[in-house]
Design a protein around this motif. Structure first.
Motif, PDB file in Angstrom:
ATOM      1  N   PHE A   1       0.819  -1.579  -0.181  1.00  0.00           N
ATOM      2  CA  PHE A   1       0.262   0.068   0.449  1.00  0.00           C
ATOM      3  C   PHE A   1       1.291   0.911   0.042  1.00  0.00           C
ATOM      4  CE2 PHE A   1      -1.966  -3.305   2.489  1.00  0.00           C
ATOM      5  CZ  PHE A   1      -3.349  -3.767   1.722  1.00  0.00           C
ATOM      6  N   THR A  21      -5.012   3.314  -2.163  1.00  0.00           N
ATOM      7  CA  THR A  21      -4.428   2.522  -3.328  1.00  0.00           C
ATOM      8  C   THR A  21      -6.449   2.693  -4.178  1.00  0.00           C
ATOM      9  OG1 THR A  21      -4.775   0.200  -1.806  1.00  0.00           O
ATOM     10  CG2 THR A  21      -2.991   1.607  -3.058  1.00  0.00           C
ATOM     11  N   GLU A  61      -6.259  -2.235   1.274  1.00  0.00           N
ATOM     12  CA  GLU A  61      -5.461  -1.270   2.083  1.00  0.00           C
ATOM     13  C   GLU A  61      -6.034  -1.386   3.811  1.00  0.00           C
ATOM     14  OE1 GLU A  61      -4.024   3.793   1.902  1.00  0.00           O
ATOM     15  OE2 GLU A  61      -4.910   2.606   0.384  1.00  0.00           O
ATOM     16  N   TYR A  68      -5.852  -3.740   6.258  1.00  0.00           N
ATOM     17  CA  TYR A  68      -4.290  -3.501   7.107  1.00  0.00           C
ATOM     18  C   TYR A  68      -4.412  -2.162   7.890  1.00  0.00           C
ATOM     19  CZ  TYR A  68       0.482  -2.754   7.556  1.00  0.00           C
ATOM     20  OH  TYR A  68       1.626  -2.978   7.528  1.00  0.00           O
TER      21      TYR A  68
END
Length: 332
Positions: free
Chosen positions: A48, A125, A130, A133
């Motif tokens: 990312f 992104t 992303e 995470y």
């Protein structure tokens, strides 16, 4: 206290090799947690990252065509090498992980996960992975901690609204770096978020001095330091020239894209060299949040400019919060 040394903390932040502020906030948060007695490791995943040199870029770099583009990429590679040296020395970086590895339990050895600071909740992104995470959805709720994360915008993209709401609800306590982010969290979740300072402001100048490094390139005795991440307009150039003339200063332009023998060195300024340059500057001009923070920490005369482009609008919230807090404390 001894029990803390057995606890290994994973620091989940944007990991890249080009942004000075990113590296310094990473170091500051790691250092602050370590000072409480924990072992801290910065997790390295390029899944990312905000900037990636494409395979076409590497071919252009290797072949040297076109000449100007090739020179830029060679300088970027040199800059990345300097930043990686800083990371190796100060950030205790993990081996590279893919997000698939992380989802499958590669980080299960850690006692807790701290996400922040920087714009970890920005969705660079445009991929749900992303957010998974940076919302720490890969681990148990009681292991999730956020410290002063930032969105970089004031409204969540409509198609990701529910994903943001669920991600934020996965934290027992919420915080944000800017007031607009706290208000956004309240609208999305109905919960209060604590506004916390950027990690770079948790350390004293004496602590920053411990890692500050004099640049290898020649530094004028008296200089005006400029650090702009956006384009420098003619109006800004005129303002910088006026200040330089008024105080008889030479201009040291960190991260200048207009390459010359002198500017090549400035472009490759490392994070630890940047601290030295701010400390010894007579005046600072910047459009950078962290350029502003370090000017404040070192009690410099400085001027903050609106960053150009869309990124400039994203910068507004955190700078506004920072400068309003300073104004408040000045008059109380």
């Amino acid at each position: 206290m001894m029990d803390n040394f057995l606890k290994k903390i994973a620091l989940i932040t944007i990991y890249d090799d080009y942004n000075i502020g990113n590296k310094l906030q990473n170091y500051a948060l790691k250092k602050s947690i370590e000072d409480m007695g924990f072992v801290v490791e910065t997790i390295n995943t390029h899944s990312f990252g905000r900037w990636v040199l494409s395979w076409r870029g590497w071919i252009v770099t290797i072949l040297g065509i076109p000449r100007k583009a090739s020179h830029y990429r060679r300088m970027m590679i040199k800059r990345k090498k300097i930043f990686r040296t800083f990371s190796k020395r100060y950030l205790n970086v993990s081996r590279p992980y893919s997000f698939d590895e992380i989802k499958n339990g590669a980080l299960r050895e850690y006692s807790a996960f701290v996400c922040g600071s920087d714009q970890v909740w920005h969705l660079w992104t445009k991929k749900k992975e992303e957010l998974d995470y940076f919302f720490l959805n890969f681990t148990e709720v009681d292991k999730r901690i956020c410290y002063a994360p930032s969105f970089g915008f004031e409204e969540v993209p409509e198609e990701f609204g529910e994903t943001y709401r669920r991600g934020l609800m996965g934290f027992n306590r919420l915080s944000c770096r800017e007031q607009s982010g706290c208000e956004l969290i309240q609208r999305l979740t109905g919960r209060e978020a604590e506004r916390l300072c950027d990690p770079t402001m948790l350390l004293t100048t004496e602590q920053w001095d411990q890692i500050a490094r004099k640049p290898e390139f020649s530094v004028p005795e008296k200089y005006l330091l400029t650090y702009f991440l956006g384009a420098i307009s003619e109006h800004i150039k005129q303002k910088i020239d006026e200040i330089a003339r008024k105080y008889s200063l030479k201009v040291v332009n960190v991260y200048c894209m207009d390459f010359s023998k002198e500017n090549d060195s400035y472009f490759c300024t490392g994070p630890d060299e940047f601290i030295f340059l701010v400390k010894h500057a007579t005046y600072v001009c910047t459009d950078s949040f962290h350029g502003t923070v370090f000017s404040i920490l070192y009690h410099k005369r400085f001027e903050v400019f609106q960053r150009s482009g869309e990124d400039g609008f994203m910068m507004k919230g955190r700078l506004k919060t920072l400068l309003e807090l300073l104004r408040h404390h000045q008059f109380v």
